[in-house]
Motif scaffolding. Structure first.
Motif, PDB file in Angstrom:
ATOM      1  N   ALA A  64       0.850  -1.198   0.000  1.00  0.00           N
ATOM      2  CA  ALA A  64       0.000   0.000   0.000  1.00  0.00           C
ATOM      3  C   ALA A  64       0.884   1.246   0.000  1.00  0.00           C
ATOM      4  O   ALA A  64       1.881   1.323   0.721  1.00  0.00           O
ATOM      5  CB  ALA A  64      -0.909  -0.007   1.224  1.00  0.00           C
ATOM      6  N   GLU A  65       0.529   2.223  -0.815  1.00  0.00           N
ATOM      7  CA  GLU A  65       1.330   3.437  -0.927  1.00  0.00           C
ATOM      8  C   GLU A  65       1.188   4.334   0.302  1.00  0.00           C
ATOM      9  O   GLU A  65       2.120   5.043   0.671  1.00  0.00           O
ATOM     10  CB  GLU A  65       0.926   4.215  -2.183  1.00  0.00           C
ATOM     11  CG  GLU A  65       1.231   3.478  -3.479  1.00  0.00           C
ATOM     12  CD  GLU A  65       0.864   4.299  -4.701  1.00  0.00           C
ATOM     13  OE1 GLU A  65       0.354   5.435  -4.505  1.00  0.00           O
ATOM     14  OE2 GLU A  65       1.074   3.824  -5.826  1.00  0.00           O
ATOM     15  N   THR A  66       0.026   4.313   0.930  1.00  0.00           N
ATOM     16  CA  THR A  66      -0.210   5.171   2.094  1.00  0.00           C
ATOM     17  C   THR A  66       0.257   4.461   3.364  1.00  0.00           C
ATOM     18  O   THR A  66      -0.222   3.362   3.672  1.00  0.00           O
ATOM     19  CB  THR A  66      -1.698   5.518   2.225  1.00  0.00           C
ATOM     20  OG1 THR A  66      -2.143   6.125   1.010  1.00  0.00           O
ATOM     21  CG2 THR A  66      -1.921   6.471   3.390  1.00  0.00           C
ATOM     22  N   PRO A  67       1.186   5.055   4.107  1.00  0.00           N
ATOM     23  CA  PRO A  67       1.669   4.402   5.326  1.00  0.00           C
ATOM     24  C   PRO A  67       0.654   4.520   6.461  1.00  0.00           C
ATOM     25  O   PRO A  67      -0.252   5.354   6.438  1.00  0.00           O
ATOM     26  CB  PRO A  67       2.946   5.179   5.651  1.00  0.00           C
ATOM     27  CG  PRO A  67       2.712   6.540   5.086  1.00  0.00           C
ATOM     28  CD  PRO A  67       1.875   6.330   3.848  1.00  0.00           C
ATOM     29  N   LEU A  68       0.801   3.656   7.447  1.00  0.00           N
ATOM     30  CA  LEU A  68      -0.036   3.700   8.643  1.00  0.00           C
ATOM     31  C   LEU A  68       0.681   4.535   9.699  1.00  0.00           C
ATOM     32  O   LEU A  68       1.761   4.167  10.175  1.00  0.00           O
ATOM     33  CB  LEU A  68      -0.284   2.282   9.165  1.00  0.00           C
ATOM     34  CG  LEU A  68      -0.974   1.312   8.196  1.00  0.00           C
ATOM     35  CD1 LEU A  68      -1.073  -0.079   8.818  1.00  0.00           C
ATOM     36  CD2 LEU A  68      -2.354   1.826   7.799  1.00  0.00           C
ATOM     37  N   ASN A  69       0.098   5.663  10.048  1.00  0.00           N
ATOM     38  CA  ASN A  69       0.700   6.552  11.038  1.00  0.00           C
ATOM     39  C   ASN A  69       0.467   6.018  12.453  1.00  0.00           C
ATOM     40  O   ASN A  69      -0.359   5.114  12.655  1.00  0.00           O
ATOM     41  CB  ASN A  69       0.110   7.958  10.894  1.00  0.00           C
ATOM     42  CG  ASN A  69       0.490   8.596   9.567  1.00  0.00           C
ATOM     43  OD1 ASN A  69       1.623   8.460   9.107  1.00  0.00           O
ATOM     44  ND2 ASN A  69      -0.459   9.276   8.936  1.00  0.00           N
ATOM     45  N   PRO A  70       1.171   6.565  13.442  1.00  0.00           N
ATOM     46  CA  PRO A  70       0.989   6.087  14.823  1.00  0.00           C
ATOM     47  C   PRO A  70      -0.474   6.146  15.257  1.00  0.00           C
ATOM     48  O   PRO A  70      -1.182   7.118  15.006  1.00  0.00           O
ATOM     49  CB  PRO A  70       1.859   7.051  15.635  1.00  0.00           C
ATOM     50  CG  PRO A  70       2.910   7.491  14.683  1.00  0.00           C
ATOM     51  CD  PRO A  70       2.234   7.583  13.356  1.00  0.00           C
ATOM     52  N   GLY A  71      -0.927   5.065  15.913  1.00  0.00           N
ATOM     53  CA  GLY A  71      -2.311   4.982  16.379  1.00  0.00           C
ATOM     54  C   GLY A  71      -2.893   3.600  16.122  1.00  0.00           C
ATOM     55  O   GLY A  71      -2.178   2.646  15.778  1.00  0.00           O
ATOM     56  N   LEU A  72      -4.213   3.471  16.280  1.00  0.00           N
ATOM     57  CA  LEU A  72      -4.930   2.207  16.098  1.00  0.00           C
ATOM     58  C   LEU A  72      -5.544   2.172  14.702  1.00  0.00           C
ATOM     59  O   LEU A  72      -6.199   3.125  14.277  1.00  0.00           O
ATOM     60  CB  LEU A  72      -6.019   2.071  17.164  1.00  0.00           C
ATOM     61  CG  LEU A  72      -6.767   0.737  17.215  1.00  0.00           C
ATOM     62  CD1 LEU A  72      -5.816  -0.396  17.594  1.00  0.00           C
ATOM     63  CD2 LEU A  72      -7.924   0.820  18.216  1.00  0.00           C
ATOM     64  N   HIS A  73      -5.345   1.038  13.993  1.00  0.00           N
ATOM     65  CA  HIS A  73      -5.823   0.923  12.611  1.00  0.00           C
ATOM     66  C   HIS A  73      -6.564  -0.410  12.427  1.00  0.00           C
ATOM     67  O   HIS A  73      -6.186  -1.429  13.015  1.00  0.00           O
ATOM     68  CB  HIS A  73      -4.649   0.992  11.627  1.00  0.00           C
ATOM     69  CG  HIS A  73      -3.917   2.295  11.654  1.00  0.00           C
ATOM     70  ND1 HIS A  73      -4.270   3.371  10.875  1.00  0.00           N
ATOM     71  CD2 HIS A  73      -2.836   2.686  12.391  1.00  0.00           C
ATOM     72  CE1 HIS A  73      -3.442   4.364  11.116  1.00  0.00           C
ATOM     73  NE2 HIS A  73      -2.558   3.974  12.037  1.00  0.00           N
TER      74      HIS A  73
END
Length: 295
Positions: free
Chosen positions: A48-57
């Motif tokens: 996936a091009e969009t990274p997962l930023n800090p937090g709950l996903h």
């Protein structure tokens, strides 16, 4: 009763297994990304091009999430390099960098999770390339910071396309060949001795100038005192002369004759035996004799 108990046990087992499966599903679905990191989501080989930023996903349980640190990293290296003159030197250098969160997917696709090896190899190569353009005196002396700044620029150009941001390059220590180090230390010692001698000579000059100034001040003071004393004596002499002049101007013949008469009258009234011979009247003062008895 036994069949009922068996049925209940079977249901209980099914519930437990279902709960475990559900828990595993939830754990796969809910992902926590800690502070200072970002996540890269990969599903069946597709990143996936969009990274997962800090937090709950909430993610696809079939996806794999790889975490990357975005904190400042510090690489310390001792690099064998060569100066412009061809002299071998050792440089203790530090590279401080961080991964660009917006390019984490590219880093994962192009480099993987072990980027340090690639960064170190480029870091070492550029250190050698930059130092080869400078003389030993420049690297060791007045252009040391310039070398570090140029290294930072070159590393930024090299690492930025890969997804890394260079924060700082520090040239911590320059280790010279032993013979060069000894020559530099001897030169520094000689310069320090020369500076010490110059300082001592300057101190002596200042002391001599101070003594001369003190002598000049003493002589000047004595001269001023002598002039003042002479001036006082001159003023006193002039005052005495002026007083005598005024006194002489005030003693006219008439006043002198009057004073003579007053003195004669005073003596005549005295009980002592005396002989007074008056003057001839032509401004001649009286003469006074005191006869003494025969011995």
């Amino acid at each position: 009763m036994k069949n009922l108990n068996t049925t209940q046990i079977a249901k209980l087992v099914i519930l437990v297994i279902g709960g475990m499966v559900a828990l595993g599903f939830v754990r796969k679905t809910l992902i926590t990304i800690p502070a200072g990191t970002v996540g890269v989501k990969e599903t069946f080989g597709k990143v996936a091009e969009t990274p997962l930023n800090p937090g709950l996903h909430l993610v696809n349980p079939l996806s794999k999430v790889v975490r990357f640190s975005t904190r400042l990293e510090d690489i310390k290296e001792t690099v064998e390099a060569t100066s412009q003159e061809g002299l071998s030197i050792q440089l203790d250098v530090s590279l401080q960098y961080r991964a660009n969160p917006s390019k984490i997917a590219e880093i994962y696709q192009n480099i993987g999770t072990d980027e340090e090896e690639i960064i170190i190899s480029r870091f070492r190569s550029l250190v050698r390339e930059v130092t080869a353009a400078y003389s030993l005196n420049s690297i060791y002396g007045d252009k040391r910071q310039e070398v570090a700044n140029l290294l930072r620029e070159r590393l930024t150009t090299s690492l930025q396309p890969l997804g890394f941001e260079v924060e700082e390059v520090l040239l911590r220590k320059v280790i010279l060949p032993s013979n060069v180090q000894e020559a530099i230390e001897a030169k520094i010692t000689a310069e320090q001795k020369s500076l010490q001698q110059q300082f001592e000579i300057q101190q002596q000059r200042q002391q001599i100038e101070f003594d001369l100034e003190k002598a000049r001040s003493t002589a000047e003071r004595e001269k001023i005192e002598a002039q003042a004393r002479a001036e006082r004596e001159k003023i006193a002499a002039e005052a005495t002369a002026e007083a005598q002049k005024k006194l002489a101007e005030g003693l006219t013949p008439a006043i002198l004759q009057l004073k003579t008469i007053e003195a004669t009258q005073s003596l005549a009234q005295s009980s002592n035996t005396k002989i007074i011979i008056l003057g001839d009247g032509n401004q001649q003062l009286p003469q006074i004799f005191f006869p003494f008895p025969n011995q």
